[in-house]
Design a protein around this motif. Sequence first.
Motif, PDB file in Angstrom:
ATOM      1  N   LEU A  87      -0.879  -2.600  -0.095  1.00 27.12           N
ATOM      2  CA  LEU A  87      -0.481  -2.578   1.323  1.00 27.12           C
ATOM      3  C   LEU A  87      -1.655  -2.959   2.226  1.00 27.12           C
ATOM      4  CD1 LEU A  87       1.922  -1.885   3.183  1.00 27.12           C
ATOM      5  CD2 LEU A  87       1.074   0.454   3.265  1.00 27.12           C
ATOM      6  N   ARG A  88      -2.847  -2.427   1.918  1.00 24.33           N
ATOM      7  CA  ARG A  88      -4.038  -2.731   2.707  1.00 24.33           C
ATOM      8  C   ARG A  88      -4.359  -4.228   2.638  1.00 24.33           C
ATOM      9  NH1 ARG A  88      -7.382   0.500   0.293  1.00 24.33           N
ATOM     10  NH2 ARG A  88      -8.519  -1.076  -0.877  1.00 24.33           N
ATOM     11  N   GLN A  89      -4.267  -4.791   1.420  1.00 19.70           N
ATOM     12  CA  GLN A  89      -4.532  -6.230   1.248  1.00 19.70           C
ATOM     13  C   GLN A  89      -3.513  -7.069   2.035  1.00 19.70           C
ATOM     14  OE1 GLN A  89      -4.368  -6.711  -3.000  1.00 19.70           O
ATOM     15  NE2 GLN A  89      -6.504  -6.130  -3.320  1.00 19.70           N
ATOM     16  N   ILE A  98       5.305  -6.295   2.683  1.00 21.91           N
ATOM     17  CA  ILE A  98       4.747  -5.094   3.329  1.00 21.91           C
ATOM     18  C   ILE A  98       5.805  -4.001   3.462  1.00 21.91           C
ATOM     19  CG2 ILE A  98       3.866  -4.175   5.526  1.00 21.91           C
ATOM     20  CD1 ILE A  98       2.206  -6.742   5.808  1.00 21.91           C
ATOM     21  N   GLN A  99       7.011  -4.360   3.955  1.00 16.88           N
ATOM     22  CA  GLN A  99       8.070  -3.364   4.158  1.00 16.88           C
ATOM     23  C   GLN A  99       8.493  -2.732   2.818  1.00 16.88           C
ATOM     24  OE1 GLN A  99       9.099  -2.061   6.984  1.00 16.88           O
ATOM     25  NE2 GLN A  99       7.590  -3.384   7.976  1.00 16.88           N
ATOM     26  N   GLU A 100       8.531  -3.554   1.783  1.00 17.88           N
ATOM     27  CA  GLU A 100       8.907  -3.060   0.441  1.00 17.88           C
ATOM     28  C   GLU A 100       7.878  -2.048  -0.065  1.00 17.88           C
ATOM     29  OE1 GLU A 100      10.874  -2.583  -3.179  1.00 17.88           O
ATOM     30  OE2 GLU A 100      11.600  -3.489  -1.321  1.00 17.88           O
ATOM     31  N   LEU A 101       6.587  -2.329   0.154  1.00 16.57           N
ATOM     32  CA  LEU A 101       5.520  -1.411  -0.271  1.00 16.57           C
ATOM     33  C   LEU A 101       5.610  -0.091   0.488  1.00 16.57           C
ATOM     34  CD1 LEU A 101       2.560  -3.975  -0.424  1.00 16.57           C
ATOM     35  CD2 LEU A 101       3.638  -2.878  -2.376  1.00 16.57           C
ATOM     36  N   VAL A 102       5.903  -0.167   1.821  1.00 16.42           N
ATOM     37  CA  VAL A 102       6.050   1.050   2.638  1.00 16.42           C
ATOM     38  C   VAL A 102       7.211   1.891   2.113  1.00 16.42           C
ATOM     39  CG1 VAL A 102       6.639   1.907   4.950  1.00 16.42           C
ATOM     40  CG2 VAL A 102       4.990   0.048   4.699  1.00 16.42           C
ATOM     41  N   GLN A 127       8.442   1.934  -0.961  1.00 13.91           N
ATOM     42  CA  GLN A 127       8.073   2.528  -2.254  1.00 13.91           C
ATOM     43  C   GLN A 127       7.166   3.744  -2.063  1.00 13.91           C
ATOM     44  OE1 GLN A 127       6.411  -0.523  -4.786  1.00 13.91           O
ATOM     45  NE2 GLN A 127       8.336  -1.633  -4.954  1.00 13.91           N
ATOM     46  N   LEU A 128       6.238   3.658  -1.117  1.00  9.72           N
ATOM     47  CA  LEU A 128       5.367   4.804  -0.812  1.00  9.72           C
ATOM     48  C   LEU A 128       6.191   5.972  -0.291  1.00  9.72           C
ATOM     49  CD1 LEU A 128       2.276   3.085   0.847  1.00  9.72           C
ATOM     50  CD2 LEU A 128       2.196   4.585  -1.131  1.00  9.72           C
ATOM     51  N   ASP A 129       7.203   5.670   0.542  1.00 11.46           N
ATOM     52  CA  ASP A 129       8.072   6.703   1.102  1.00 11.46           C
ATOM     53  C   ASP A 129       8.840   7.428  -0.017  1.00 11.46           C
ATOM     54  OD1 ASP A 129       9.187   8.100   3.318  1.00 11.46           O
ATOM     55  OD2 ASP A 129      11.064   6.992   2.964  1.00 11.46           O
ATOM     56  N   VAL A 130       9.304   6.653  -1.009  1.00 14.80           N
ATOM     57  CA  VAL A 130      10.035   7.244  -2.142  1.00 14.80           C
ATOM     58  C   VAL A 130       9.126   8.191  -2.920  1.00 14.80           C
ATOM     59  CG1 VAL A 130      11.087   6.688  -4.383  1.00 14.80           C
ATOM     60  CG2 VAL A 130      11.675   5.333  -2.379  1.00 14.80           C
ATOM     61  N   LEU A 131       7.847   7.824  -3.049  1.00 14.36           N
ATOM     62  CA  LEU A 131       6.898   8.670  -3.786  1.00 14.36           C
ATOM     63  C   LEU A 131       6.430   9.871  -2.967  1.00 14.36           C
ATOM     64  CD1 LEU A 131       4.700   5.893  -5.457  1.00 14.36           C
ATOM     65  CD2 LEU A 131       6.242   7.443  -6.643  1.00 14.36           C
ATOM     66  N   GLY A 132       6.768   9.897  -1.683  1.00 12.69           N
ATOM     67  CA  GLY A 132       6.388  11.034  -0.841  1.00 12.69           C
ATOM     68  C   GLY A 132       5.112  10.784  -0.047  1.00 12.69           C
ATOM     69  N   PHE A 133       4.822   9.518   0.246  1.00 12.03           N
ATOM     70  CA  PHE A 133       3.632   9.168   1.019  1.00 12.03           C
ATOM     71  C   PHE A 133       4.061   8.380   2.259  1.00 12.03           C
ATOM     72  CE2 PHE A 133       2.173   9.932  -3.228  1.00 12.03           C
ATOM     73  CZ  PHE A 133       0.902  10.470  -3.109  1.00 12.03           C
ATOM     74  N   SER A 159       3.266   5.541   5.545  1.00 14.98           N
ATOM     75  CA  SER A 159       2.946   4.107   5.535  1.00 14.98           C
ATOM     76  C   SER A 159       1.443   3.847   5.417  1.00 14.98           C
ATOM     77  CB  SER A 159       3.478   3.430   6.801  1.00 14.98           C
ATOM     78  OG  SER A 159       2.904   4.050   7.930  1.00 14.98           O
ATOM     79  N   ASN A 160       0.622   4.848   5.693  1.00 10.56           N
ATOM     80  CA  ASN A 160      -0.833   4.696   5.535  1.00 10.56           C
ATOM     81  C   ASN A 160      -1.306   5.105   4.145  1.00 10.56           C
ATOM     82  OD1 ASN A 160      -1.175   3.812   8.175  1.00 10.56           O
ATOM     83  ND2 ASN A 160      -1.242   5.925   8.944  1.00 10.56           N
ATOM     84  N   GLY A 161      -0.383   5.580   3.311  1.00 13.59           N
ATOM     85  CA  GLY A 161      -0.742   5.990   1.956  1.00 13.59           C
ATOM     86  C   GLY A 161      -1.157   7.439   1.857  1.00 13.59           C
ATOM     87  N   ASP A 162      -0.978   8.216   2.972  1.00  9.59           N
ATOM     88  CA  ASP A 162      -1.308   9.639   2.942  1.00  9.59           C
ATOM     89  C   ASP A 162      -0.076  10.428   2.523  1.00  9.59           C
ATOM     90  OD1 ASP A 162      -3.879   9.102   3.888  1.00  9.59           O
ATOM     91  OD2 ASP A 162      -3.140   9.032   5.970  1.00  9.59           O
ATOM     92  N   LYS A 163      -0.325  11.570   1.849  1.00 10.68           N
ATOM     93  CA  LYS A 163       0.788  12.393   1.379  1.00 10.68           C
ATOM     94  C   LYS A 163       1.490  13.040   2.562  1.00 10.68           C
ATOM     95  CE  LYS A 163       1.718  15.206  -2.602  1.00 10.68           C
ATOM     96  NZ  LYS A 163       1.196  15.924  -3.754  1.00 10.68           N
ATOM     97  N   LYS A 164       2.828  13.018   2.510  1.00 13.02           N
ATOM     98  CA  LYS A 164       3.610  13.619   3.595  1.00 13.02           C
ATOM     99  C   LYS A 164       3.549  15.123   3.511  1.00 13.02           C
ATOM    100  CE  LYS A 164       7.002   9.939   4.189  1.00 13.02           C
ATOM    101  NZ  LYS A 164       8.418   9.583   4.049  1.00 13.02           N
TER     102      LYS A 164
END
Length: 202
Positions: free
Chosen positions: A148-150, A175-179, A181-187, A189-194
């Motif tokens: 996502l950062r790249q 980018i939207q797809e990566l966001v 996937q992070l949401d599904v894992l519980g993180f 859009s910045n990659g921080d844990k919810k």
Amino acid sequence: MSTNSGITTDATTGERYIPSSLRADGSKRREIKVKPGYKPPEDVELYKNRAAAAWKTRGRGGVPGAESVSSEDDKTAQTAASNKNAKRREAKRKTKENEESNSPAEKKGAESENWRVPAPKKEEQPAQDPVDIEADKEKKARNLKKKLRQARDLKEKKSQGEALLPEQLEKVIKIQELVRQLDVLGFDSNGDKKDDSGKENA
């Protein structure tokens, strides 16, 4: 005195002949005289090349001129080695028979008696699974965060007017797809844990 072919020489006259003999059916063969000077193939002495004979027996003869070891010593050495091998084979056979004779139930009993044999770790696995799943999620999230950062860096470069390669454009599009996937894992859009409490407040 008879030769290899069966020709006998008369001691008094010096004549050579094949003596009479009995056939299988009981009838008698007559004596056959051999012409003087005739030598049958069986009696022809083969030419022996000493160099060729030495080459054929090069590994067996040992050092030329050295005294050979007595045959008795060879025999004792061979018997000792063969006895040793025979003992090894016998030991292997016995261990194999013992393994076959032990039933599976007996083997299980022996394993439980032996304190060195580790017990199956079926109970420990459920306890480890949550930790493994959590670690796996974090690992995936780290990879997604990096991608996502790249992608965001590339998007910024594009907005500044730099030309991007086709594969770089694909990364920007994802980018939207990566966001997601992070949401599904519980993180986020910045990659921080919810935070669960934040979810409840929202």
